[in-house]
Design a protein around this motif. Structure first.
Motif, short mmCIF file in Angstrom:
data_model
loop_
_atom_site.label_atom_id
_atom_site.label_comp_id
_atom_site.label_asym_id
_atom_site.label_seq_id
_atom_site.Cartn_x
_atom_site.Cartn_y
_atom_site.Cartn_z
N LEU A 105 3.90 8.97 -5.24
CA LEU A 105 3.14 10.09 -4.68
C LEU A 105 2.44 10.89 -5.78
CD1 LEU A 105 5.63 11.37 -1.95
CD2 LEU A 105 3.51 10.07 -1.61
N ALA A 106 3.03 10.92 -6.97
CA ALA A 106 2.41 11.62 -8.09
C ALA A 106 1.09 10.99 -8.49
CB ALA A 106 3.36 11.65 -9.29
N PHE A 107 0.90 9.72 -8.14
CA PHE A 107 -0.41 9.08 -8.33
C PHE A 107 -1.29 9.23 -7.10
CE2 PHE A 107 -2.63 5.06 -7.14
CZ PHE A 107 -3.80 5.31 -7.85
N VAL A 108 -0.76 8.93 -5.91
CA VAL A 108 -1.58 8.86 -4.71
C VAL A 108 -2.15 10.22 -4.33
CG1 VAL A 108 -1.54 8.38 -2.23
CG2 VAL A 108 -0.39 6.83 -3.80
N LEU A 109 -1.34 11.27 -4.35
CA LEU A 109 -1.81 12.57 -3.88
C LEU A 109 -2.92 13.15 -4.75
CD1 LEU A 109 1.55 14.18 -2.66
CD2 LEU A 109 -0.22 12.98 -1.34
N PRO A 110 -2.77 13.20 -6.10
CA PRO A 110 -3.90 13.68 -6.91
C PRO A 110 -5.13 12.78 -6.80
CG PRO A 110 -1.85 13.73 -8.17
CD PRO A 110 -1.57 12.98 -6.92
N PHE A 111 -4.90 11.47 -6.67
CA PHE A 111 -6.03 10.55 -6.53
C PHE A 111 -6.79 10.83 -5.25
CE2 PHE A 111 -8.19 6.53 -5.74
CZ PHE A 111 -8.66 6.19 -7.00
#
Length: 479
Positions: A79-85
């Motif tokens: 989620l630390a990748f998907v949400l900011p992306f």
């Protein structure tokens, strides 16, 4: 192994079926692989690095927490990748990246791994086994040969249980499993496209099936032979110190037999399905939110699920009991690699950006000032990245960086292709996550009560033993 849609020659119409999920509303894009790596900064590697450090440190610092919550940790970093992306590039781009990681990478990977785990778990090798240095070395030699024909995962899952059972009265057995990972789970799979996913992707790109055995046999023979010799010396010292050892918790059974023999046939079916998915080219693919799913991949994955279910149904309960078969190792690998496959996406995109990306210095290292490729640097660059990244797409990055033309790479640039192939396969042994069988073997060993070294403890072995051997190989073959 992740075969994509088949490539169709000029003038051939490729039927497409675009599948739209109800209510999702995500726009179709070319592919999640089309993430512009040149537009990403180094900070996008943080989720992957964070997951990597979590796998390395939390089991040491908080083992109880890790045992119960490792899946949540992997999800958190994903989620630390998907949400900011999603916030920066849009929900559609993030959704496409998620779909691509799932359909093109993770689902085929986990289905194949589950099928191999299930089928090999239904084969019980019964016999009067004693974990002596000689027996252990012979079993690893057999595994090294099998790895190039049934894959490093298949050979590892098939032979790790009898190896553990043979050594379960030893005081010191972790080193046995470590060398098993070096030899069977990695080095042994270097001779055919069936052995390891990077070589299979090369085969899909047009590299001849027997090219690797012709060009990597001396290096493989040296590495496997040196590792077996080192193992025999180290294991003999441990074996001599242990003396009689504790009481054997699994007393030897007289005679030799293979129980669950039907699963040997199913292993052959799995190998045939993998080979089929790379050679059958009907020119049919389906596009799901920008991610192509070829008909061969779809047929392969459905059949692999059926093979696993058939194995579960036909394998006698006694065989599973003898193997102490359960799903805990598979669950651990499945949850952790779900996070790995997603968080690794921006890292691979930045690598694919080449000179335009943040990893441009790595790209520059493999090319001489006169523009000629440097085989030794291709070996070390592809290998060291494959130690922590997925070695299959890493192989493709350097394959394309070297020109991507198979006929040229197999002839004029044969030393470069050999270096990429060797680095991607051999150096997958450098860490637990360098190759899927590594973590699988570790999980099975720990499930059987064997205390394995942590992430950095394992790397102390790999760096101390493997890197000097790789340096010797560079001096002999890659100067």
């Amino acid at each position: 192994m992740n075969p994509r849609g088949a490539t169709v020659g000029p003038g051939v119409t490729r039927p497409r079926a675009v599948l739209v999920a109800l209510g999702c509303g995500l726009p179709a894009v070319a592919s999640a692989a089309a993430i512009d790596g040149a537009a990403l900064g180094a900070a996008w590697a943080t989720p992957f690095a964070g997951l990597l450090l979590s796998i390395a440190l939390i089991p040491l610092l908080a083992p109880g927490f890790w045992h119960h919550h490792y899946g949540k940790v992997a999800l958190g970093w994903a989620l630390a990748f998907v949400l900011p992306f999603a916030a920066l590039f849009g929900v559609g781009a993030a959704g496409a990246a998620l779909v691509h990681a799932a359909l093109a990478e993770y689902v085929p990977f986990i289905i194949l791994l589950t099928a191999l785990f299930t089928v090999a778990g239904g084969i019980h090798i019964r016999g009067n086994f004693h974990g002596s240095p000689g027996f252990n070395a012979v079993l690893m030699s057999i595994g090294a040969v099998l790895a190039s024909f049934m894959g490093t995962t298949g050979a590892s899952v098939l032979l790790i249980r009898p190896l553990i059972r043979a050594n379960d009265n030893r005081k010191h057995a972790a080193h046995v499993i470590i060398f098993f990972i070096f030899i069977v789970s990695n080095a042994g799979g270097s001779l055919t496209p069936l052995g390891d996913p990077p070589l299979f992707l090369g085969f899909l790109k047009g590299v001849d099936f027997f090219w690797t055995v012709k060009h990597l046999f001396p290096e493989t023979l040296f590495l496997v032979g040196a590792l077996l010799a080192l193992f025999y010396v180290i294991d003999s010292r441990y074996y001599a110190k242990e003396g009689a050892g504790p009481t054997d918790p699994t007393p030897d059974t007289p005679g030799f037999a293979i129980e669950g023999q039907f699963n040997l046939l199913l292993l052959g079916v799995i190998v045939a399905l993998v080979l089929m998915s790379g050679t059958w080219r009907p020119g049919v693919e389906f596009v799901v939110f920008g991610t192509s799913v070829g008909l061969p991949q779809l047929v392969r994955d459905v059949m692999l699920v059926l093979v696993a279910l058939l194995s579960l149904k036909l394998t006698p309960a006694g065989v599973h009991e003898s193997n102490q078969f359960n799903w805990a190792p598979m669950l651990e690998v499945g949850k952790l690699f779900a996070g790995i496959f997603l968080t690794i996406a921006p890292v691979l995109a930045m690598l694919k950006a080449g000179p335009a990306g943040v990893f441009a210095p790595i790209v520059g290292l493999v090319t001489a000032p006169d523009g000629q490729p440097i085989p030794a640097m291709y070996f070390w660059a592809s290998g060291l990245l494959s130690s922590f990244l997925d070695n299959a797409p890493t192989y493709l990055v350097f394959f394309n960086l070297a020109g991507g033309e198979p006929q040229v790479l197999m002839t004029t640039l044969a030393p470069v292709l050999a270096a990429i192939s060797a680095g991607s396969v051999f150096m997958g042994a450098n860490s637990y996550i360098g190759n899927a069988p590594n973590l699988m073997v570790k999980a099975i060993a720990e499930d059987r009560g064997l205390r394995m070294p942590g992430f950095f403890g394992y790397m102390a072995w790999s760096l101390g033993i493997l890197l000097p051997l790789f340096a010797v190989m560079t001096f002999i073959w890659l100067r």
